[in-house]
Design an enzyme around this catalytic site. Structure first.
Site, PDB file in Angstrom:
ATOM      1  N   TRP A   1       0.851  -1.287   0.072  1.00 53.40           N
ATOM      2  CA  TRP A   1      -0.058   0.072   0.085  1.00 53.40           C
ATOM      3  C   TRP A   1       0.877   1.234  -0.055  1.00 53.40           C
ATOM      4  CZ3 TRP A   1      -1.858   2.617   4.774  1.00 53.40           C
ATOM      5  CH2 TRP A   1      -1.130   2.439   6.004  1.00 53.40           C
ATOM      6  N   ASP A   2       2.286   0.972   0.268  1.00 60.30           N
ATOM      7  CA  ASP A   2       2.982   2.216   0.160  1.00 60.30           C
ATOM      8  C   ASP A   2       2.779   3.129  -0.934  1.00 60.30           C
ATOM      9  OD1 ASP A   2       3.764  -0.176   1.966  1.00 60.30           O
ATOM     10  OD2 ASP A   2       5.885   0.893   2.022  1.00 60.30           O
TER      11      ASP A   2
ATOM     12  N   GLU B   1      -0.319  -2.798  12.721  1.00 59.58           N
ATOM     13  CA  GLU B   1       0.110  -4.191  12.426  1.00 59.58           C
ATOM     14  C   GLU B   1       0.449  -4.918  13.768  1.00 59.58           C
ATOM     15  OE1 GLU B   1       3.462  -4.049   9.943  1.00 59.58           O
ATOM     16  OE2 GLU B   1       1.990  -4.154   7.942  1.00 59.58           O
TER      17      GLU B   1
ATOM     18  N   LYS C   1       2.646   0.088  16.423  1.00 62.41           N
ATOM     19  CA  LYS C   1       3.907   0.105  15.677  1.00 62.41           C
ATOM     20  C   LYS C   1       4.132   1.586  15.005  1.00 62.41           C
ATOM     21  CE  LYS C   1       5.968  -2.317  11.374  1.00 62.41           C
ATOM     22  NZ  LYS C   1       5.737  -3.401  10.482  1.00 62.41           N
ATOM     23  N   GLN C   2       3.022   2.017  14.308  1.00 60.90           N
ATOM     24  CA  GLN C   2       3.114   3.142  13.447  1.00 60.90           C
ATOM     25  C   GLN C   2       1.558   3.901  13.233  1.00 60.90           C
ATOM     26  OE1 GLN C   2       4.188   1.218   9.688  1.00 60.90           O
ATOM     27  NE2 GLN C   2       1.968   0.512   9.104  1.00 60.90           N
TER      28      GLN C   2
END
Length: 753
Positions: free
Chosen positions: A348-349, A490, A604-605
């Site tokens: 998806w980046d 994630e 995580k993000q």
């Protein structure tokens, strides 16, 4: 700004890191910034875009071509190689304005000094061509032996990927060509014009051929011997060197695959011959001219902050190196063309973090990236069907044809050395919405609706059908929910009602409704075609119902906080430092069923924060601020994707001073080579194009406040205190515009092309 990155380190970690930092590329291939004498233990790679192979049960990954840059030297029977023999001086230097990598190494012998220089580039004019110029100079008379040719022993993570390697040699003499079938020894008196070497390497899985050809032109006659083994074909060139005399040669290299064309052998030789006729200087000039054209639109100028200016443009350099300008339908892997990490797959980046850069500066490349998703729709439909859903469930790690390369076991337990079950492939359903978001962004920016008739409309509708098939409704409830997913975070697997996932599903429904309405009013013929393909009325009714009733987590009572997923606020609320202290091994995976972060609120993000960035207009400023304040201290930023989203949201809250460190983290991800390289025992090193794209988004949309409002370019800058000026250009609907912003004023002017 000098547009140069340099480094002199020779320790093992630096060699690996420099392979990423000093990468050159042209979109068709990427060449790691390793030295010419390096064998596979130092991770040299000529990484190819869009072609893969799988060996046995190993992970399927992209191909690295046989290394035709390979060169090593002996002087008076002593091998001079790094890092085996310590140099007196050594420096790598990357001209990242023009994609040229230079190397200079100085050794001291018992007789004097030996200097090796090299310069290489991957041609931006001819995608198949790589050029290396190499020179050796000693300040005393000596015998110099150069071994140069093709090293077929390729570095692979899950290889070797070539089950058959065949070398071909051609002796060129007075315009004659003789095929050599054995080792050959020639004296310089034989009026040698050269040997052209080729290798045909065949893959295991699809029997694809990677065909590499190289030829050299040398400034001095030599005694030549061809040396061949199963994995290499080298020239042994013996020179009688005079003191301070430079021995110089240029290698002209072409790389083709059997996927490129039927006559790849003939084309490979044709391009090498043309390159030899053109010459090194002219080829480099043509190459640099293409780079200058790219920078004419894409360069960003930051006055008052040289470090940010250098790091940002260096990030954009890496995006240019991996842009698939040569194709009409190809995407960009999560680690670009820096190697085989993450299996060379598309995540998806691309749509969420890289697309804006190409959209604003090279819309045709943005369309190429989206066409890749359109062309892999069938793969997404097959995946959805496999899991019992309707529509299109895109691959989490997409390879050729939309094949999902993501394993069920992505992480290795550091204690037992056993693979751990992960659910990225199964549960990160937000991937399909990223494709819809990308197409929607392209439509809004370019006003080019032709992409809908090229398969874009079907892609959007199939993604909408997929999300509709995910919806659940509890007994007695009026709203829909989405269960058992993984959000951007994630670390927390199989959760219900992830805020980001639900809102992006709604965006997919909204986009499907919008494009059906547009085509009905603007393209009746195409709309009739869609009517035949879909039960449009029934589908519209379902999508409108889903839009109205899909549960989107809202700020909690007496709070402006949005819960990341059901039950998140009930997890242990502990500091990031405390969670880190619980690690028993430095490479231990934080997430999954038993990870140290899994049962805490450490993530995580950016997750909720990413949703707020994308849908900021739906929330009050206080909601944005409070969620920033809450989630940032609980975010590990274990992914290079994370920092830019926090930076963007800080800008949206008019806090550029807090946005700046996160912006720099993104911009410096590859500049300083300190990116995360391990997930458990799995190597995840390489370049970070999503971070590069994120740095661009932050600079232009965050600090620059760039946006399109009713078809008009607007800019409301929020510059960091020490920035004097931010200047950049965009290509908007066929015209170039320059935005020049300071704290006092903003000018937007149309530039004549």
């Amino acid at each position: 700004m000098n547009w140069t990155l340099t480094n002199s380190s020779l320790d093992k970690d630096s060699i690996t890191s420099n392979g990423n930092r000093f990468l050159i590329g042209n979109g068709y291939l990427g060449i790691r910034g390793t030295l010419e004498e390096y064998r596979k233990e130092y991770f040299p790679a000529i990484n190819l875009a869009g072609i893969y192979d799988q060996v046995g049960e190993g992970w399927r990954e992209p191909l690295n071509a046989p290394n035709a840059l390979y060169t090593r030297i002996e002087v008076d029977e002593v091998e001079y190689q790094l890092p085996k023999i310590e140099p007196r001086y050594h420096e790598l230097s990357l001209d990242y304005r023009h994609g040229i990598l230079d190397r200079q190494t100085v050794w001291a012998s018992n007789k004097g000094t030996i200097i090796v220089k090299s310069s290489r580039f991957a041609s931006m004019k001819e995608k198949h061509l790589v050029v290396l110029n190499y020179s050796i100079t000693a300040d005393y008379d000596c015998e110099i032996i150069v071994y140069t040719g093709i090293d077929g022993s390729v570095w692979d993570i899950h290889g070797p990927h070539y089950d058959k390697v065949e070398f071909q040699k051609q002796l060129l003499r007075h315009n004659e060509t003789e095929i050599l079938n054995e080792k050959y020894l020639l004296e310089s008196e034989s009026k040698w014009n050269g040997h052209r070497l080729s290798i045909a390497a065949q893959t295991h899985e699809n029997k694809d051929i990677v065909y590499v050809t190289e030829d050299i032109i040398c400034n001095k006659e030599a005694k030549i011997e061809l040396i061949e083994s199963d994995k290499e074909c080298l020239r042994k060139l013996t020179f009688h060197g005079k003191a301070k005399e430079e021995i110089n040669f240029t290698k002209y290299i072409t790389v083709f695959t059997s996927k490129d064309c039927v006559d790849y052998k003939e084309q490979s030789i044709k391009i090498v011959n043309h390159a030899k006729d053109t010459g090194y200087e002219r080829l480099q000039e043509e190459h640099k001219n293409v780079w200058e054209q790219l920078w004419n639109i894409s360069e960003v100028t930051i006055e008052g902050d040289d470090e940010a200016n250098d790091a940002l443009n260096y990030s954009l350099y890496h995006l240019h190196c991996i842009a698939p300008r040569h194709s009409k339908s190809l995407s960009i892997a999560a680690r670009g063309l820096s190697g085989q990490t993450y299996k060379g797959a598309v995540f998806w980046d691309t749509e969420m973090f890289m697309l804006d850069f190409f959209l604003y500066t090279q819309p045709e490349v943005a369309k190429t990236l989206l066409r890749y998703r359109i062309d892999t729709l069938e793969g997404a439909k097959k995946k959805a069907k496999l899991y019992g859903y309707e529509g299109a469930f895109y691959a989490w790690e997409s390879q050729e044809g939309g094949y999902d390369a993501c394993s069920d076991y992505n992480v290795t337990d550091v204690f037992t050395k056993r693979p751990m079950r992960t659910y990225f492939k199964d549960k990160q359903v937000h991937i399909s919405s990223a494709i819809v978001y990308g197409i929607r962004s392209y439509l809004n920016y370019t006003n080019d609706f032709s992409i809908l008739a090229e398969g874009g409309a079907e892609t959007i509708l199939e993604c909408a059908k997929f999300y509709y098939s995910l919806l659940e409704k509890k007994i007695g409830k009026e709203y829909y929910e989405i269960h058992d997913v993984i959000g951007p975070d994630e670390y927390h697997e199989r959760v219900n009602n992830n805020a980001y996932t639900n809102r992006m599903a709604k965006l997919t429904f909204e986009t499907a409704i919008d494009i059906l309405d547009h085509e009905k009013n603007k393209d009746e013929e195409f709309y009739i075609k869609l009517l035949k393909q879909y039960e449009i009325k029934d589908l519209l009714d379902k999508l409108k119902d889903a839009c109205n009733k899909l549960y989107i987590p809202k700020p909690k009572d007496n709070s402006d906080l949005i819960e990341q997923f059901d039950g998140f606020f009930e997890l242990e609320d502990v500091s990031l430092e405390e969670v880190r202290s619980r690690l028993l091994h430095e490479k231990e995976y934080w997430g999954g069923a038993y990870g140290v972060a899994s049962h805490t609120q450490v993530i995580k993000q950016a997750d909720v924060v990413t949703m707020l960035v994308l849908f900021k207009e739906e929330y009050q400023r206080e909601v944005l601020q409070q969620n920033l304040n809450y989630y940032e201290p609980r975010t590990e930023h274990g992914s290079s994707l994370s920092a830019c989203m926090y930076s963007l949201l800080y800008c949206m809250c008019d806090q550029p001073q807090y946005a700046y460190p996160f912006f720099m983290k993104s911009a410096l991800a590859d500049w300083n080579g300190k990116g995360k390289e391990w997930a458990g025992l799995v190597y995840i090193g390489g370049t970070h194009p999503a971070a590069a794209g994120g740095a661009y988004m932050t600079a232009i949309k965050g600090f620059g406040g760039f946006q399109i409002e009713n078809g008009v370019i607007k800019a409301t800058p929020r510059l960091p205190k020490h920035w004097v000026r931010l200047k950049y250009r965009v290509l908007y609907q066929g015209a170039i515009y320059e935005i020049d912003a300071s704290k006092e004023q903003v000018s937007i002017s149309k530039i004549e092309m």
